[in-house]
Design an enzyme around this catalytic site. Structure first.
Site, mmCIF file in Angstrom:
data_model
loop_
_atom_site.group_PDB
_atom_site.id
_atom_site.type_symbol
_atom_site.label_atom_id
_atom_site.label_comp_id
_atom_site.label_asym_id
_atom_site.label_seq_id
_atom_site.Cartn_x
_atom_site.Cartn_y
_atom_site.Cartn_z
ATOM 1 N N ARG A 1 22.803 -30.696 -7.119
ATOM 2 C CA ARG A 1 23.186 -30.886 -8.347
ATOM 3 C C ARG A 1 22.652 -32.599 -7.625
ATOM 4 N NH1 ARG A 1 28.751 -29.467 -10.411
ATOM 5 N NH2 ARG A 1 27.335 -27.480 -11.014
ATOM 6 N N ARG B 1 28.297 -36.850 -11.919
ATOM 7 C CA ARG B 1 29.002 -37.712 -13.205
ATOM 8 C C ARG B 1 29.278 -39.330 -10.958
ATOM 9 N NH1 ARG B 1 33.672 -33.612 -14.047
ATOM 10 N NH2 ARG B 1 32.159 -32.309 -12.433
ATOM 11 N N ASP C 1 22.038 -26.351 -16.803
ATOM 12 C CA ASP C 1 24.058 -25.733 -15.700
ATOM 13 C C ASP C 1 23.065 -23.725 -15.855
ATOM 14 O OD1 ASP C 1 25.974 -26.503 -15.570
ATOM 15 O OD2 ASP C 1 26.079 -24.387 -16.031
ATOM 16 N N TYR D 1 31.200 -15.196 -13.959
ATOM 17 C CA TYR D 1 31.926 -16.173 -14.953
ATOM 18 C C TYR D 1 31.739 -15.291 -16.461
ATOM 19 C CZ TYR D 1 31.499 -20.484 -12.469
ATOM 20 O OH TYR D 1 31.281 -21.339 -11.229
HETATM 21 O O1 CP3 Z 1 20.384 -32.366 -12.352
HETATM 22 C C1 CP3 Z 1 20.887 -31.360 -11.311
HETATM 23 O O2 CP3 Z 1 21.396 -31.815 -9.731
HETATM 24 C C2 CP3 Z 1 20.703 -29.968 -11.484
HETATM 25 C C3 CP3 Z 1 22.377 -29.450 -11.563
HETATM 26 C C4 CP3 Z 1 23.200 -28.533 -11.937
HETATM 27 C C5 CP3 Z 1 24.172 -28.443 -12.651
HETATM 28 N N1 CP3 Z 1 24.856 -27.225 -12.773
HETATM 29 C C6 CP3 Z 1 24.839 -29.323 -13.878
HETATM 30 C C7 CP3 Z 1 26.159 -29.488 -14.312
HETATM 31 C C8 CP3 Z 1 22.666 -27.594 -11.460
HETATM 32 C C9 CP3 Z 1 21.866 -27.000 -10.136
HETATM 33 C C10 CP3 Z 1 24.007 -26.372 -12.052
HETATM 34 C C11 CP3 Z 1 24.273 -24.956 -11.321
HETATM 35 C C12 CP3 Z 1 25.308 -24.795 -11.128
HETATM 36 N N2 CP3 Z 1 26.338 -24.635 -12.748
HETATM 37 C C13 CP3 Z 1 26.394 -24.290 -10.953
HETATM 38 C C14 CP3 Z 1 25.584 -23.300 -9.089
HETATM 39 C C15 CP3 Z 1 25.661 -24.007 -8.038
HETATM 40 C C16 CP3 Z 1 26.912 -24.285 -7.673
HETATM 41 O O3 CP3 Z 1 27.401 -25.763 -7.960
HETATM 42 O O4 CP3 Z 1 27.171 -23.690 -6.607
HETATM 43 C C17 CP3 Z 1 27.170 -23.382 -11.181
HETATM 44 C C18 CP3 Z 1 28.078 -22.529 -10.545
HETATM 45 C C19 CP3 Z 1 27.924 -23.602 -12.361
HETATM 46 C C20 CP3 Z 1 28.780 -23.325 -13.460
HETATM 47 C C21 CP3 Z 1 29.352 -25.088 -13.876
HETATM 48 N N3 CP3 Z 1 28.654 -26.020 -13.927
HETATM 49 C C22 CP3 Z 1 30.865 -25.518 -13.071
HETATM 50 C C23 CP3 Z 1 31.309 -24.784 -11.718
HETATM 51 C C24 CP3 Z 1 31.100 -26.979 -13.836
HETATM 52 C C25 CP3 Z 1 31.894 -27.570 -13.454
HETATM 53 C C26 CP3 Z 1 32.003 -28.138 -12.648
HETATM 54 C C27 CP3 Z 1 32.701 -29.528 -11.896
HETATM 55 O O5 CP3 Z 1 32.398 -30.368 -11.362
HETATM 56 O O6 CP3 Z 1 34.397 -29.384 -12.101
HETATM 57 C C28 CP3 Z 1 29.977 -27.232 -14.497
HETATM 58 C C29 CP3 Z 1 29.406 -28.256 -15.306
HETATM 59 C C30 CP3 Z 1 28.196 -28.886 -15.041
HETATM 60 N N4 CP3 Z 1 26.962 -28.636 -14.443
HETATM 61 C C31 CP3 Z 1 27.865 -30.356 -14.621
HETATM 62 C C32 CP3 Z 1 26.549 -30.841 -14.333
HETATM 63 C C33 CP3 Z 1 25.845 -32.613 -14.068
HETATM 64 C C34 CP3 Z 1 28.816 -31.751 -14.918
HETATM 65 C C35 CP3 Z 1 29.077 -31.650 -15.959
HETATM 66 C C36 CP3 Z 1 29.564 -32.038 -16.898
HETATM 67 O O7 CP3 Z 1 28.579 -34.109 -16.754
HETATM 68 O O8 CP3 Z 1 30.996 -32.905 -17.141
#
Ligand code: CP3
Length: 318
Positions: free
Chosen positions: A2, A6, A51, A126
Protein backbone atom coordinates in the site's frame (compact mmCIF):
# COMPACT_ATOMS: atom_id res chain seq x y z
CA UNK A 1 2.57 -2.70 0.70
CA UNK A 2 0.00 0.00 0.00
CA UNK A 3 2.35 2.70 -1.27
CA UNK A 4 -0.43 5.15 -2.05
CA UNK A 5 -3.03 6.01 0.53
CA UNK A 6 -4.27 8.16 3.29
CA UNK A 7 -0.88 8.72 5.00
CA UNK A 8 0.12 10.95 2.04
CA UNK A 9 -1.28 14.53 1.94
CA UNK A 10 -1.10 14.54 -1.88
CA UNK A 11 -3.28 11.36 -1.95
CA UNK A 12 -5.77 12.90 0.48
CA UNK A 13 -5.96 15.92 -1.80
CA UNK A 14 -7.01 13.73 -4.74
CA UNK A 15 -9.44 11.79 -2.53
CA UNK A 16 -11.06 15.03 -1.34
CA UNK A 17 -12.29 15.41 -4.93
CA UNK A 18 -13.23 11.83 -5.89
CA UNK A 19 -14.56 8.75 -4.11
CA UNK A 20 -12.37 5.67 -3.76
CA UNK A 21 -14.31 3.62 -6.29
CA UNK A 22 -14.18 6.42 -8.84
CA UNK A 23 -10.44 6.75 -8.23
CA UNK A 24 -9.92 3.07 -9.10
CA UNK A 25 -11.85 3.63 -12.37
CA UNK A 26 -10.04 6.77 -13.50
CA UNK A 27 -6.83 5.77 -15.28
CA UNK A 28 -5.27 9.26 -15.10
CA UNK A 29 -5.98 9.66 -11.38
CA UNK A 30 -5.01 6.06 -10.55
CA UNK A 31 -1.71 6.60 -12.39
CA UNK A 32 -1.22 9.90 -10.56
CA UNK A 33 -1.65 8.37 -7.08
CA UNK A 34 0.58 5.44 -8.09
CA UNK A 35 3.32 7.89 -9.09
CA UNK A 36 2.97 10.11 -5.99
CA UNK A 37 4.91 7.84 -3.62
CA UNK A 38 7.55 7.21 -6.31
CA UNK A 39 8.18 10.96 -6.64
CA UNK A 40 8.52 11.32 -2.90
CA UNK A 41 10.45 8.17 -1.87
CA UNK A 42 13.32 6.20 -3.44
CA UNK A 43 11.30 2.96 -3.66
CA UNK A 44 12.84 0.20 -5.78
CA UNK A 45 9.48 -0.81 -7.23
CA UNK A 46 6.01 0.57 -7.68
CA UNK A 47 2.61 -1.10 -7.17
CA UNK A 48 -0.34 -0.05 -9.28
CA UNK A 49 -3.06 1.78 -7.37
CA UNK A 50 -6.25 -0.29 -7.37
CA UNK A 51 -7.96 -2.65 -4.95
CA UNK A 52 -8.34 -6.42 -4.78
CA UNK A 53 -12.13 -5.94 -5.04
CA UNK A 54 -12.05 -4.07 -8.38
CA UNK A 55 -12.28 -7.14 -10.67
CA UNK A 56 -15.27 -8.39 -8.63
CA UNK A 57 -17.14 -5.23 -9.53
CA UNK A 58 -16.28 -6.12 -13.13
CA UNK A 59 -17.88 -9.55 -12.54
CA UNK A 60 -21.14 -7.87 -11.56
CA UNK A 61 -20.77 -7.73 -7.77
CA UNK A 62 -22.35 -4.60 -6.28
CA UNK A 63 -19.95 -3.24 -3.67
CA UNK A 64 -18.96 -0.14 -1.83
CA UNK A 65 -15.89 0.93 0.18
CA UNK A 66 -16.59 2.14 3.71
CA UNK A 67 -13.53 2.26 3.64
CA UNK A 68 -13.23 -1.55 3.69
CA UNK A 69 -15.28 -3.43 1.06
CA UNK A 70 -19.01 -3.90 1.74
CA UNK A 71 -21.02 -6.24 -0.55
CA UNK A 72 -24.66 -5.34 -1.26
CA UNK A 73 -25.73 -8.99 -1.57
CA UNK A 74 -23.24 -11.33 0.09
CA UNK A 75 -22.80 -14.63 -1.76
CA UNK A 76 -24.76 -17.47 -0.17
CA UNK A 77 -26.11 -19.66 -2.99
CA UNK A 78 -24.93 -21.57 -6.05
CA UNK A 79 -27.31 -19.46 -8.13
CA UNK A 80 -25.46 -16.30 -7.11
CA UNK A 81 -22.12 -17.93 -7.94
CA UNK A 82 -23.35 -19.02 -11.36
CA UNK A 83 -24.70 -15.54 -12.01
CA UNK A 84 -21.30 -13.94 -11.45
CA UNK A 85 -19.96 -13.03 -14.89
CA UNK A 86 -16.69 -14.58 -16.04
CA UNK A 87 -14.19 -11.76 -16.12
CA UNK A 88 -13.16 -10.33 -19.47
CA UNK A 89 -10.63 -7.72 -18.43
CA UNK A 90 -10.80 -5.58 -21.58
CA UNK A 91 -14.59 -5.47 -21.38
CA UNK A 92 -15.10 -5.32 -17.62
CA UNK A 93 -12.11 -3.42 -16.17
CA UNK A 94 -10.31 -1.71 -19.10
CA UNK A 95 -9.40 1.23 -16.82
CA UNK A 96 -6.99 -0.97 -14.82
CA UNK A 97 -4.92 -1.78 -17.91
CA UNK A 98 -5.06 1.84 -19.02
CA UNK A 99 -3.83 2.94 -15.59
CA UNK A 100 -0.95 0.45 -15.91
CA UNK A 101 -0.01 1.80 -19.36
CA UNK A 102 -0.10 5.41 -18.15
CA UNK A 103 1.84 4.60 -14.98
CA UNK A 104 4.51 2.66 -16.87
CA UNK A 105 4.95 5.62 -19.20
CA UNK A 106 5.34 7.96 -16.21
CA UNK A 107 7.70 5.82 -14.12
CA UNK A 108 11.48 6.14 -14.23
CA UNK A 109 12.91 3.28 -16.34
CA UNK A 110 14.66 1.68 -13.34
CA UNK A 111 11.46 1.34 -11.27
CA UNK A 112 9.46 -1.77 -12.18
CA UNK A 113 5.68 -1.78 -11.87
CA UNK A 114 3.90 -4.53 -9.91
CA UNK A 115 0.38 -5.62 -10.83
CA UNK A 116 -1.75 -7.44 -8.26
CA UNK A 117 -4.90 -9.35 -7.39
CA UNK A 118 -6.50 -10.86 -4.31
CA UNK A 119 -6.24 -14.59 -3.67
CA UNK A 120 -9.43 -16.57 -4.22
CA UNK A 121 -9.82 -17.37 -0.52
CA UNK A 122 -9.33 -13.72 0.51
CA UNK A 123 -11.90 -12.57 -2.07
CA UNK A 124 -14.22 -15.41 -0.97
CA UNK A 125 -13.96 -14.17 2.64
CA UNK A 126 -15.19 -10.69 1.65
CA UNK A 127 -17.83 -11.95 -0.80
CA UNK A 128 -19.42 -14.31 1.71
CA UNK A 129 -19.02 -12.16 4.85
CA UNK A 130 -20.27 -9.09 3.01
CA UNK A 131 -18.02 -6.76 5.01
CA UNK A 132 -14.63 -6.70 6.72
CA UNK A 133 -14.64 -8.66 9.95
CA UNK A 134 -12.15 -9.83 12.57
CA UNK A 135 -13.01 -13.52 12.69
CA UNK A 136 -14.83 -13.97 9.36
CA UNK A 137 -17.06 -16.51 11.12
CA UNK A 138 -19.62 -16.46 8.29
CA UNK A 139 -17.25 -17.45 5.44
CA UNK A 140 -15.40 -19.91 7.68
CA UNK A 141 -18.60 -21.73 8.60
CA UNK A 142 -19.90 -21.42 5.03
CA UNK A 143 -16.87 -23.39 3.77
CA UNK A 144 -18.05 -26.37 5.81
CA UNK A 145 -21.80 -25.90 5.50
CA UNK A 146 -21.69 -25.34 1.72
CA UNK A 147 -18.57 -27.08 0.39
CA UNK A 148 -19.83 -27.31 -3.19
CA UNK A 149 -20.85 -23.67 -3.47
CA UNK A 150 -17.53 -22.71 -1.86
CA UNK A 151 -15.48 -24.86 -4.23
CA UNK A 152 -17.26 -23.47 -7.29
CA UNK A 153 -16.82 -19.89 -6.09
CA UNK A 154 -13.11 -20.40 -5.39
CA UNK A 155 -12.62 -21.99 -8.80
CA UNK A 156 -14.46 -19.18 -10.56
CA UNK A 157 -12.38 -16.60 -8.72
CA UNK A 158 -9.16 -18.41 -9.66
CA UNK A 159 -10.08 -18.40 -13.35
CA UNK A 160 -10.96 -14.71 -13.18
CA UNK A 161 -7.69 -13.79 -11.46
CA UNK A 162 -5.67 -15.67 -14.10
CA UNK A 163 -7.10 -13.62 -16.97
CA UNK A 164 -6.97 -10.45 -14.86
CA UNK A 165 -3.29 -10.82 -13.99
CA UNK A 166 -2.41 -11.85 -17.54
CA UNK A 167 -4.10 -8.68 -18.82
CA UNK A 168 -2.12 -6.60 -16.32
CA UNK A 169 1.15 -8.15 -17.53
CA UNK A 170 0.17 -7.51 -21.14
CA UNK A 171 -0.48 -3.86 -20.27
CA UNK A 172 3.00 -3.49 -18.76
CA UNK A 173 3.06 -4.92 -15.21
CA UNK A 174 6.56 -6.37 -14.73
CA UNK A 175 5.82 -8.54 -11.70
CA UNK A 176 2.55 -9.96 -10.36
CA UNK A 177 1.59 -10.19 -6.70
CA UNK A 178 -1.25 -12.15 -5.13
CA UNK A 179 -2.53 -10.97 -1.72
CA UNK A 180 -3.53 -13.80 0.62
CA UNK A 181 -4.56 -11.30 3.27
CA UNK A 182 -6.91 -13.66 5.15
CA UNK A 183 -5.15 -17.00 4.68
CA UNK A 184 -4.25 -16.87 8.38
CA UNK A 185 -7.87 -17.63 9.26
CA UNK A 186 -7.39 -21.23 8.19
CA UNK A 187 -5.71 -24.10 9.99
CA UNK A 188 -3.16 -26.19 8.08
CA UNK A 189 -5.71 -28.72 6.80
CA UNK A 190 -8.06 -26.14 5.33
CA UNK A 191 -5.20 -23.98 4.11
CA UNK A 192 -3.91 -26.94 2.11
CA UNK A 193 -7.27 -28.12 0.85
CA UNK A 194 -9.18 -24.83 0.43
CA UNK A 195 -6.85 -21.85 -0.02
CA UNK A 196 -3.90 -23.48 -1.78
CA UNK A 197 -5.42 -25.28 -4.82
CA UNK A 198 -6.88 -22.13 -6.44
CA UNK A 199 -3.63 -20.26 -5.78
CA UNK A 200 -1.64 -23.03 -7.42
CA UNK A 201 -4.06 -22.93 -10.36
CA UNK A 202 -3.40 -19.19 -10.70
CA UNK A 203 0.38 -19.42 -10.58
CA UNK A 204 0.36 -22.38 -12.99
CA UNK A 205 -1.72 -20.19 -15.29
CA UNK A 206 0.86 -17.38 -15.18
CA UNK A 207 4.15 -19.31 -15.35
CA UNK A 208 4.57 -18.95 -19.11
CA UNK A 209 4.54 -15.13 -18.84
CA UNK A 210 8.07 -15.19 -17.44
CA UNK A 211 7.41 -12.33 -14.98
CA UNK A 212 8.31 -12.73 -11.29
CA UNK A 213 5.38 -14.04 -9.24
CA UNK A 214 4.94 -12.93 -5.62
CA UNK A 215 2.61 -14.49 -3.03
CA UNK A 216 1.95 -12.31 0.03
CA UNK A 217 0.91 -14.75 2.75
CA UNK A 218 -0.40 -12.66 5.62
CA UNK A 219 -0.47 -14.34 9.02
CA UNK A 220 0.48 -17.65 7.39
CA UNK A 221 3.74 -18.25 9.28
CA UNK A 222 2.57 -21.67 10.45
CA UNK A 223 1.89 -22.98 6.92
CA UNK A 224 5.08 -21.92 5.12
CA UNK A 225 6.01 -25.57 4.56
CA UNK A 226 2.77 -25.96 2.57
CA UNK A 227 3.40 -22.69 0.71
CA UNK A 228 6.85 -23.95 -0.29
CA UNK A 229 5.06 -26.26 -2.77
CA UNK A 230 3.73 -23.33 -4.81
CA UNK A 231 5.31 -22.47 -8.19
CA UNK A 232 6.08 -18.92 -7.11
CA UNK A 233 9.31 -16.89 -7.13
CA UNK A 234 8.80 -14.77 -4.00
CA UNK A 235 6.87 -15.25 -0.78
CA UNK A 236 5.96 -12.11 1.18
CA UNK A 237 5.59 -12.57 4.94
CA UNK A 238 4.16 -10.47 7.76
CA UNK A 239 6.07 -9.17 10.78
CA UNK A 240 5.18 -12.16 13.00
CA UNK A 241 7.42 -14.47 10.97
CA UNK A 242 11.09 -15.10 11.87
CA UNK A 243 12.80 -14.57 8.51
CA UNK A 244 15.73 -16.93 9.06
CA UNK A 245 13.37 -19.82 9.79
CA UNK A 246 11.09 -18.85 6.91
CA UNK A 247 14.00 -18.90 4.46
CA UNK A 248 14.81 -22.48 5.53
CA UNK A 249 11.20 -23.49 4.94
CA UNK A 250 11.15 -21.85 1.48
CA UNK A 251 14.22 -23.22 -0.31
CA UNK A 252 14.73 -21.79 -3.79
CA UNK A 253 12.34 -18.89 -3.21
CA UNK A 254 13.08 -15.27 -2.43
CA UNK A 255 11.47 -13.80 0.65
CA UNK A 256 9.88 -10.38 1.01
CA UNK A 257 9.27 -8.56 4.28
CA UNK A 258 8.77 -7.95 7.07
CA UNK A 259 9.13 -4.87 9.29
CA UNK A 260 6.11 -4.34 11.56
CA UNK A 261 4.35 -1.22 10.19
CA UNK A 262 3.85 -0.10 13.81
CA UNK A 263 7.64 0.43 14.08
CA UNK A 264 7.23 3.44 11.74
CA UNK A 265 6.05 5.29 14.86
CA UNK A 266 9.37 4.70 16.69
CA UNK A 267 12.12 7.33 17.05
CA UNK A 268 14.83 7.27 14.36
CA UNK A 269 17.37 5.25 16.38
CA UNK A 270 14.81 2.54 17.20
CA UNK A 271 13.55 2.43 13.63
CA UNK A 272 17.13 1.91 12.40
CA UNK A 273 17.80 -0.77 15.00
CA UNK A 274 14.63 -2.63 13.99
CA UNK A 275 15.57 -2.39 10.29
CA UNK A 276 19.00 -3.82 11.18
CA UNK A 277 17.24 -6.68 12.96
CA UNK A 278 15.17 -7.51 9.86
CA UNK A 279 18.28 -7.42 7.64
CA UNK A 280 20.24 -9.59 10.10
CA UNK A 281 17.37 -12.06 10.37
CA UNK A 282 17.17 -12.32 6.55
CA UNK A 283 20.94 -12.93 6.44
CA UNK A 284 23.51 -12.14 3.76
CA UNK A 285 22.35 -14.63 1.09
CA UNK A 286 20.69 -13.10 -1.97
CA UNK A 287 16.93 -13.37 -2.28
CA UNK A 288 15.62 -10.98 0.34
CA UNK A 289 13.37 -8.07 -0.67
CA UNK A 290 13.04 -5.58 2.17
CA UNK A 291 9.43 -4.59 2.76
CA UNK A 292 6.95 -3.86 5.49
CA UNK A 293 5.10 -6.83 6.95
CA UNK A 294 1.78 -5.24 5.99
CA UNK A 295 0.32 -1.95 4.71
CA UNK A 296 1.20 1.55 5.90
CA UNK A 297 -1.32 2.97 8.38
CA UNK A 298 -3.01 6.29 7.58
CA UNK A 299 -1.51 7.89 10.74
CA UNK A 300 2.11 7.31 9.68
CA UNK A 301 4.34 10.37 9.19
CA UNK A 302 5.62 10.24 5.57
CA UNK A 303 9.06 11.31 6.85
CA UNK A 304 9.31 7.95 8.63
CA UNK A 305 9.03 6.27 5.21
CA UNK A 306 11.80 8.49 3.86
CA UNK A 307 14.01 7.51 6.81
CA UNK A 308 13.20 3.84 6.29
CA UNK A 309 13.93 3.77 2.56
CA UNK A 310 17.14 5.79 2.88
CA UNK A 311 18.40 3.66 5.75
CA UNK A 312 17.68 0.35 3.99
CA UNK A 313 19.50 1.60 0.89
CA UNK A 314 22.45 2.80 2.97
CA UNK A 315 22.72 -0.54 4.77
CA UNK A 316 22.36 -2.68 1.64
CA UNK A 317 24.38 -0.62 -0.86
CA UNK A 318 27.01 -2.77 -2.56
O1 CP3 B 1 -1.40 2.13 -4.42
C1 CP3 B 1 -1.14 1.15 -3.74
O2 CP3 B 1 -0.31 1.13 -2.84
C2 CP3 B 1 -1.98 -0.09 -4.01
C3 CP3 B 1 -2.82 -0.14 -2.91
C4 CP3 B 1 -3.77 -1.16 -2.54
C5 CP3 B 1 -5.07 -0.81 -2.10
N1 CP3 B 1 -5.71 -1.97 -1.80
C6 CP3 B 1 -5.63 0.55 -2.06
C7 CP3 B 1 -6.59 0.90 -1.00
C8 CP3 B 1 -3.63 -2.54 -2.46
C9 CP3 B 1 -2.43 -3.39 -2.78
C10 CP3 B 1 -4.87 -3.03 -1.98
C11 CP3 B 1 -5.15 -4.43 -1.79
C12 CP3 B 1 -6.16 -4.78 -0.78
N2 CP3 B 1 -7.41 -4.27 -0.63
C13 CP3 B 1 -6.02 -5.82 0.14
C14 CP3 B 1 -4.83 -6.72 0.26
C15 CP3 B 1 -3.74 -6.04 1.03
C16 CP3 B 1 -3.94 -6.09 2.48
O3 CP3 B 1 -4.15 -5.00 3.06
O4 CP3 B 1 -3.82 -7.16 3.06
C17 CP3 B 1 -7.21 -5.88 0.90
C18 CP3 B 1 -7.49 -6.83 2.02
C19 CP3 B 1 -8.08 -4.90 0.38
C20 CP3 B 1 -9.48 -4.59 0.80
C21 CP3 B 1 -9.56 -3.23 1.36
N3 CP3 B 1 -9.59 -2.08 0.59
C22 CP3 B 1 -9.62 -2.84 2.72
C23 CP3 B 1 -9.59 -3.81 3.88
C24 CP3 B 1 -9.69 -1.43 2.74
C25 CP3 B 1 -9.87 -0.52 3.94
C26 CP3 B 1 -8.54 -0.35 4.57
C27 CP3 B 1 -8.48 0.67 5.67
O5 CP3 B 1 -7.43 1.27 5.77
O6 CP3 B 1 -9.45 0.85 6.45
C28 CP3 B 1 -9.65 -0.98 1.41
C29 CP3 B 1 -9.68 0.41 0.95
C30 CP3 B 1 -8.38 0.86 0.34
N4 CP3 B 1 -7.68 0.17 -0.62
C31 CP3 B 1 -7.71 2.10 0.58
C32 CP3 B 1 -6.59 2.13 -0.27
C33 CP3 B 1 -5.61 3.24 -0.48
C34 CP3 B 1 -8.19 3.22 1.50
C35 CP3 B 1 -9.34 3.87 0.82
C36 CP3 B 1 -9.46 5.38 0.95
O7 CP3 B 1 -8.72 6.12 0.27
O8 CP3 B 1 -10.36 5.79 1.69
Amino acid sequence: MRQAGRYLPEYREVRAKVGFSELTRSPELAAEVTLQPIRRFAFDASIIFSDIMVPLEGMGIDLDYAPGPVIAEPIRTMKQVEEMRSLEPQRDVPFVMEAIRLTRAGLPAHVPLIGFAGSPFTLFAYLVAGKPSKEFAVPRSFLHAEPQVSARLLEKLADAMIVYLRAQAAAGAQALMLFESWGGLLGPYDFRHVALPPVKRIFDGLKDLGVPLIYFANNCGTVLDIISELPVDVVGVDWRVPLAGARKLLPGKAIQGNLDPAVLFAPKATLEKRIDDVLADAGPAPGHIFNLGHGIWPEVDPDAITRLVDYVHERTAK
